[in-house]
Structure formats: structure tokens, C-alpha cells
Design a protein around this motif. Structure first.
Motif, mmCIF file in Angstrom:
data_model
loop_
_atom_site.group_PDB
_atom_site.id
_atom_site.type_symbol
_atom_site.label_atom_id
_atom_site.label_comp_id
_atom_site.label_asym_id
_atom_site.label_seq_id
_atom_site.Cartn_x
_atom_site.Cartn_y
_atom_site.Cartn_z
ATOM 1 N N ALA A 5 36.583 40.571 35.828
ATOM 2 C CA ALA A 5 35.480 39.685 35.451
ATOM 3 C C ALA A 5 35.880 39.091 34.114
ATOM 4 C CB ALA A 5 34.173 40.447 35.353
ATOM 5 N N ILE A 6 36.599 37.998 34.196
ATOM 6 C CA ILE A 6 37.202 37.405 32.995
ATOM 7 C C ILE A 6 36.158 37.304 31.908
ATOM 8 C CG2 ILE A 6 38.298 35.307 32.095
ATOM 9 C CD1 ILE A 6 39.595 34.970 34.853
ATOM 10 N N PRO A 7 36.409 37.800 30.757
ATOM 11 C CA PRO A 7 37.663 38.226 30.163
ATOM 12 C C PRO A 7 37.897 39.732 30.188
ATOM 13 C CG PRO A 7 36.086 37.970 28.415
ATOM 14 C CD PRO A 7 35.374 37.678 29.724
ATOM 15 N N SER A 8 37.227 40.472 31.036
ATOM 16 C CA SER A 8 37.394 41.925 31.002
ATOM 17 C C SER A 8 37.582 42.495 32.402
ATOM 18 C CB SER A 8 36.175 42.572 30.337
ATOM 19 O OG SER A 8 35.026 42.324 31.108
ATOM 20 N N LEU A 9 37.924 43.766 32.420
ATOM 21 C CA LEU A 9 38.045 44.525 33.657
ATOM 22 C C LEU A 9 36.882 45.488 33.754
ATOM 23 C CD1 LEU A 9 41.811 45.523 33.503
ATOM 24 C CD2 LEU A 9 40.781 43.996 35.160
ATOM 25 N N GLY A 10 36.465 45.786 34.960
ATOM 26 C CA GLY A 10 35.389 46.747 35.137
ATOM 27 C C GLY A 10 35.502 47.418 36.484
ATOM 28 N N GLN A 89 41.393 55.488 32.163
ATOM 29 C CA GLN A 89 42.862 55.403 32.173
ATOM 30 C C GLN A 89 43.348 54.346 33.159
ATOM 31 O OE1 GLN A 89 44.217 59.321 33.182
ATOM 32 N NE2 GLN A 89 44.236 60.025 31.051
ATOM 33 N N LYS A 90 42.755 54.312 34.335
ATOM 34 C CA LYS A 90 43.166 53.344 35.353
ATOM 35 C C LYS A 90 42.861 51.918 34.910
ATOM 36 C CE LYS A 90 44.719 56.375 38.173
ATOM 37 N NZ LYS A 90 46.144 56.550 38.363
ATOM 38 N N ILE A 91 41.715 51.726 34.293
ATOM 39 C CA ILE A 91 41.368 50.387 33.795
ATOM 40 C C ILE A 91 42.312 49.992 32.672
ATOM 41 C CG2 ILE A 91 39.590 49.069 32.569
ATOM 42 C CD1 ILE A 91 37.522 50.511 34.319
ATOM 43 N N ASP A 92 42.622 50.924 31.787
ATOM 44 C CA ASP A 92 43.563 50.640 30.693
ATOM 45 C C ASP A 92 44.944 50.267 31.227
ATOM 46 O OD1 ASP A 92 41.702 51.001 28.716
ATOM 47 O OD2 ASP A 92 42.302 53.073 28.266
ATOM 48 N N TYR A 93 45.337 50.845 32.349
ATOM 49 C CA TYR A 93 46.628 50.530 32.951
ATOM 50 C C TYR A 93 46.734 49.033 33.254
ATOM 51 C CZ TYR A 93 50.279 50.110 36.458
ATOM 52 O OH TYR A 93 51.383 49.711 37.169
ATOM 53 N N PHE A 94 45.660 48.459 33.768
ATOM 54 C CA PHE A 94 45.675 47.043 34.126
ATOM 55 C C PHE A 94 45.517 46.120 32.923
ATOM 56 C CE2 PHE A 94 44.482 48.984 38.197
ATOM 57 C CZ PHE A 94 45.438 48.402 39.010
ATOM 58 N N LYS A 95 45.063 46.652 31.814
ATOM 59 C CA LYS A 95 44.870 45.814 30.621
ATOM 60 C C LYS A 95 46.179 45.280 30.071
ATOM 61 C CE LYS A 95 40.404 47.423 29.070
ATOM 62 N NZ LYS A 95 39.643 48.101 28.034
ATOM 63 N N LYS A 96 47.297 45.909 30.423
ATOM 64 C CA LYS A 96 48.579 45.398 29.937
ATOM 65 C C LYS A 96 48.891 44.031 30.553
ATOM 66 C CE LYS A 96 51.371 48.093 33.206
ATOM 67 N NZ LYS A 96 52.338 49.186 33.309
ATOM 68 N N LEU A 100 47.593 37.540 31.444
ATOM 69 C CA LEU A 100 47.635 36.687 32.637
ATOM 70 C C LEU A 100 46.312 35.976 32.889
ATOM 71 C CD1 LEU A 100 49.622 38.983 35.098
ATOM 72 C CD2 LEU A 100 50.475 36.985 33.855
ATOM 73 N N TRP A 101 45.221 36.620 32.588
ATOM 74 C CA TRP A 101 43.934 35.982 32.833
ATOM 75 C C TRP A 101 43.246 35.471 31.580
ATOM 76 C CZ3 TRP A 101 44.461 41.277 34.051
ATOM 77 C CH2 TRP A 101 43.778 42.158 33.225
#
Length: 105
Positions: A5-10, A89-96, A100-101
């Protein structure tokens, strides 16, 4: 699911929603015992006349205060709470990949 959900992950559904759903399910199951009454009859004869059966108190209190039931309800609550760190931890993994978005192209 992890949702962008640009600009974040959830996460959808959020862990709080999952916890609320579990709590509602537990309360519904326990609440069903409010309508299950204890029955007894005063006459010790071998045959029982249905008209002599009298509803007593419900099983709700007996079941909801049972030590094993209390442990299970507590375990359900702690199971959801114990996953919070893993989900973070899983959400932080995708923050790298966030650039891109967030990068304006």
C-alpha cells in the motif's frame, strides 16, 4: 498476505483483526453453553417422566471457568501475539525493495 500500500507494506488481515476474530469465535463457542442447561429430577425411580425434569443453571460457568478451557483460550491469544515478531521480520525483508515503489519514475 503481505500487501503493498504505497508508500508502505502491511499485512492483510492485520494481526489485530485475526485476534479479534479468534476472540469472537471463542466467545461464540462458550456462549453456546449459556443455552445448555443442567437437568435433574427429584424422583429416583427407574423410569423418568419428562414432565419431572427441571432445567437448572446453565453449563456456561462450569465450562468457561474450567482450567483446561482457560489454558486453551490463553494459548490461542498468545499464539497470535507470538507471531508478531515473525510477521515484522517478513515485512522488513521486503522493505529492502522499497525503492522500487517509492522512486518516482
Amino acid at each position: 498476505d503481505i500487501v503493498l500500500a504505497i508508500p508502505s507494506l502491511g499485512m492483510k488481515p492485520h494481526l489485530d483483526e485475526i485476534q479479534q476474530g479468534l476472540n469472537r469465535a471463542v466467545q461464540s463457542i462458550l456462549g453456546a453453553f449459556r443455552d445448555v442447561g443442567k437437568w435433574s429430577f427429584n424422583d429416583k425411580r427407574a423410569t423418568v417422566d419428562v414432565a419431572q425434569l427441571q432445567p437448572q443453571h446453565s453449563y456456561y460457568r462450569v465450562v468457561s471457568e474450567n482450567k483446561e478451557v482457560t489454558k486453551l483460550v490463553s494459548g490461542l491469544s498468545s499464539a497470535v501475539n507470538s507471531t508478531r515478531g515473525l510477521v515484522a521480520q517478513k515485512i522488513d525483508y521486503f522493505k529492502k525493495y522499497q525503492e522500487l515503489w517509492t522512486e518516482d519514475r
